[in-house]
Write a protein that holds these residues in place. Structure first.
Motif, mmCIF file in Angstrom:
data_model
loop_
_atom_site.group_PDB
_atom_site.id
_atom_site.type_symbol
_atom_site.label_atom_id
_atom_site.label_comp_id
_atom_site.label_asym_id
_atom_site.label_seq_id
_atom_site.Cartn_x
_atom_site.Cartn_y
_atom_site.Cartn_z
ATOM 1 N N PHE B 11 -3.689 -0.222 -4.995
ATOM 2 C CA PHE B 11 -3.462 0.477 -3.727
ATOM 3 C C PHE B 11 -4.300 1.742 -3.607
ATOM 4 O O PHE B 11 -4.121 2.532 -2.701
ATOM 5 C CB PHE B 11 -1.980 0.825 -3.581
ATOM 6 C CG PHE B 11 -1.089 -0.372 -3.647
ATOM 7 C CD1 PHE B 11 -1.216 -1.397 -2.715
ATOM 8 C CD2 PHE B 11 -0.144 -0.498 -4.650
ATOM 9 C CE1 PHE B 11 -0.411 -2.506 -2.780
ATOM 10 C CE2 PHE B 11 0.662 -1.612 -4.714
ATOM 11 C CZ PHE B 11 0.529 -2.619 -3.783
ATOM 12 N N LYS B 12 -5.187 1.950 -4.579
ATOM 13 C CA LYS B 12 -5.969 3.174 -4.573
ATOM 14 C C LYS B 12 -7.060 3.127 -3.503
ATOM 15 O O LYS B 12 -7.827 2.165 -3.429
ATOM 16 C CB LYS B 12 -6.619 3.347 -5.952
ATOM 17 C CG LYS B 12 -6.833 4.787 -6.313
ATOM 18 C CD LYS B 12 -7.135 4.882 -7.801
ATOM 19 C CE LYS B 12 -8.035 6.056 -8.069
ATOM 20 N NZ LYS B 12 -8.705 5.956 -9.356
ATOM 21 N N VAL B 13 -7.078 4.182 -2.708
ATOM 22 C CA VAL B 13 -8.121 4.277 -1.680
ATOM 23 C C VAL B 13 -9.330 4.961 -2.288
ATOM 24 O O VAL B 13 -9.232 6.070 -2.796
ATOM 25 C CB VAL B 13 -7.620 5.076 -0.466
ATOM 26 C CG1 VAL B 13 -8.724 5.225 0.559
ATOM 27 C CG2 VAL B 13 -6.414 4.414 0.153
ATOM 28 N N SER B 31 -10.339 1.011 2.322
ATOM 29 C CA SER B 31 -9.346 0.745 3.364
ATOM 30 C C SER B 31 -10.028 0.539 4.712
ATOM 31 O O SER B 31 -9.751 -0.433 5.430
ATOM 32 C CB SER B 31 -8.363 1.915 3.422
ATOM 33 O OG SER B 31 -7.508 1.790 4.507
ATOM 34 N N SER B 114 -0.636 -1.749 3.200
ATOM 35 C CA SER B 114 0.188 -1.211 2.120
ATOM 36 C C SER B 114 0.041 0.308 2.055
ATOM 37 O O SER B 114 0.575 0.940 1.146
ATOM 38 C CB SER B 114 -0.206 -1.840 0.786
ATOM 39 O OG SER B 114 -1.490 -1.397 0.422
ATOM 40 N N GLN B 115 -0.688 0.885 2.997
ATOM 41 C CA GLN B 115 -0.819 2.337 3.077
ATOM 42 C C GLN B 115 0.116 2.845 4.159
ATOM 43 O O GLN B 115 -0.023 2.469 5.322
ATOM 44 C CB GLN B 115 -2.259 2.726 3.416
ATOM 45 C CG GLN B 115 -3.272 2.193 2.436
ATOM 46 C CD GLN B 115 -3.106 2.799 1.054
ATOM 47 O OE1 GLN B 115 -2.875 3.994 0.930
ATOM 48 N NE2 GLN B 115 -3.188 1.981 0.029
ATOM 49 N N PHE B 179 5.144 -1.373 5.537
ATOM 50 C CA PHE B 179 4.547 -0.805 4.333
ATOM 51 C C PHE B 179 5.298 -1.253 3.079
ATOM 52 O O PHE B 179 4.694 -1.717 2.110
ATOM 53 C CB PHE B 179 4.541 0.723 4.478
ATOM 54 C CG PHE B 179 4.672 1.489 3.210
ATOM 55 C CD1 PHE B 179 3.586 1.629 2.362
ATOM 56 C CD2 PHE B 179 5.869 2.087 2.875
ATOM 57 C CE1 PHE B 179 3.703 2.348 1.188
ATOM 58 C CE2 PHE B 179 5.996 2.800 1.704
ATOM 59 C CZ PHE B 179 4.911 2.933 0.861
#
Lengths: 116, 243
Positions: B11-13, B31, B114-115, B179
């Protein structure tokens, strides 16, 4: 595009389509039968799960923010927590009794009269 | 045996093209990349699919027409009369969420939805838009939405705050629902995948579970897009019709 075709070809096609549908168990092509009802129920189930939790968290958070702003340390948080619980329950109740997500629900006309 | 699990790493942007304008970080991230991919795919599907406009549709035209009809039907039944002008908005919203969700299921891709900030931006747009529509259509009468009819005055002291609160939590429920569903599903997939990598031959069990969860996630991806769109319709109905 198909505008230049004679309309009776379309009409004949619709006729044939109707006949074919009638033969194969008369279900209309667009699924507003069993599938759509199931889909709606599934959507509802997935929807109300989170409603209750979020109401409490947001209300308590708001209460905490009021406390910070007004200096009324625990009171707004406590009051807003219970308001959040009430809101969550009310919304879940409304969702499952078919009021949808409607805010400010009105009674059916007949009920109001009886109450008066 | 070192168990290396990083289920949240996905999930890291990360910035792909670093950009800073006037002290603001507006980097083009992974993203943003997947948002772009979603928009391009939707546009391609609808523009290329309906290019020929045949009476008996091709596969792609059929997919485009089905999604159009699905949303048109949803707006019609849930938002009531007078909601037709808002169909393009609901359709755009539905397709974007659906494509973002489904794209996220492709391995090594990034799940935009998911953000929380992304879903909250979408939900806030719906909320602010619906409130403005209600105020423009009904003026101060819109506030009657918060006063239930046929209720004793004393109960109003309790019910009006409840109604106000249930109105203002809408953007939160709308965004957190989407989310949380995406986050939970993808984390679960990653955790079982991590197990599979570390238990040798027994990996068959977590992999089997992962396959089942993946199937569920496909359902959830479509369903959450549907729920997001249908709630937008219901909120619109409130603003348009005031019961």
């Amino acid at each position: 595009m198909s505008e230049d075709r004679p309309p009776d070809a379309l009409a004949r096609f619709a006729e044939r389509l109707d006949k074919a549908r009638a033969q194969s168990g008369e279900r209309p092509a667009v699924g507003d039968g069993d599938g759509a009802g199931q889909q709606r129920a599934l959507g509802l189930g997935f929807r109300i799960g989170i409603e209750f939790v979020v109401a409490i968290v947001v209300a308590t958070g708001l209460g905490w923010a009021f406390d910070r702003a007004l200096g009324t340390k625990p009171f707004a948080t406590i009051v807003m927590f219970f308001l959040g619980v009430a809101t969550g329950m009310y919304n879940v109740y409304r969702a499952i009794t078919g009021q949808g997500a409607a805010i400010g629900f009105r009674r059916p006309q007949r009920d109001v009269k009886r109450k008066d | 045996m070192a168990l290396e699990l990083h289920p949240l790493e996905q999930f890291k942007v990360e910035p792909l093209i670093p950009l800073h304008i006037g002290g603001l970080d507006v980097s083009y991230t992974n993203s943003a990349l997947f948002m772009t991919v979603a928009v391009v795919l939707i546009t391609a599907l609808l523009v290329l699919g309906t290019r020929r406009g045949a009476l008996v549709p091709s596969r792609w035209q059929s997919v485009g027409e089905m999604s159009y009809e699905f949303v048109a039907d949803m707006v019609d039944t849930n938002a009531g009369h007078g909601a037709e002008p808002y169909f393009p908005f609901v359709f755009t919203l539905f397709m974007f969420v659906l494509f973002a969700n489904l794209l996220g299921l492709i391995p090594y891709s990034f799940t935009v939805t998911s953000q929380l900030i992304v879903t909250f931006a979408l939900a806030a747009a719906v909320f602010i838009g619906v409130t403005i529509i209600g105020l423009v259509k009904h003026g101060a009468h819109f506030l009657r939405l918060f006063v239930p009819e046929g209720v004793p005055v004393i109960l109003l002291l309790l019910l009006v705050p409840i109604e106000l609160l249930s109105y203002f939590i809408r953007p939160f429920t709308l965004s957190i629902r989407l989310f949380a569903n995406m986050l939970a599903g993808h984390t679960m997939l990653a955790i079982f995948g991590g197990f599979a990598a570390s238990v040798g031959l027994l990996a068959i069990f977590p992999v089997a579970l992962d396959v089942a969860i993946f199937a569920l996630e496909v359902l959830v991806a479509a369903l959450q897009a549907y729920v997001f769109a249908i709630l937008t319709c219901l909120y619109l109905r409130d603003a348009l019709h005031l019961h």
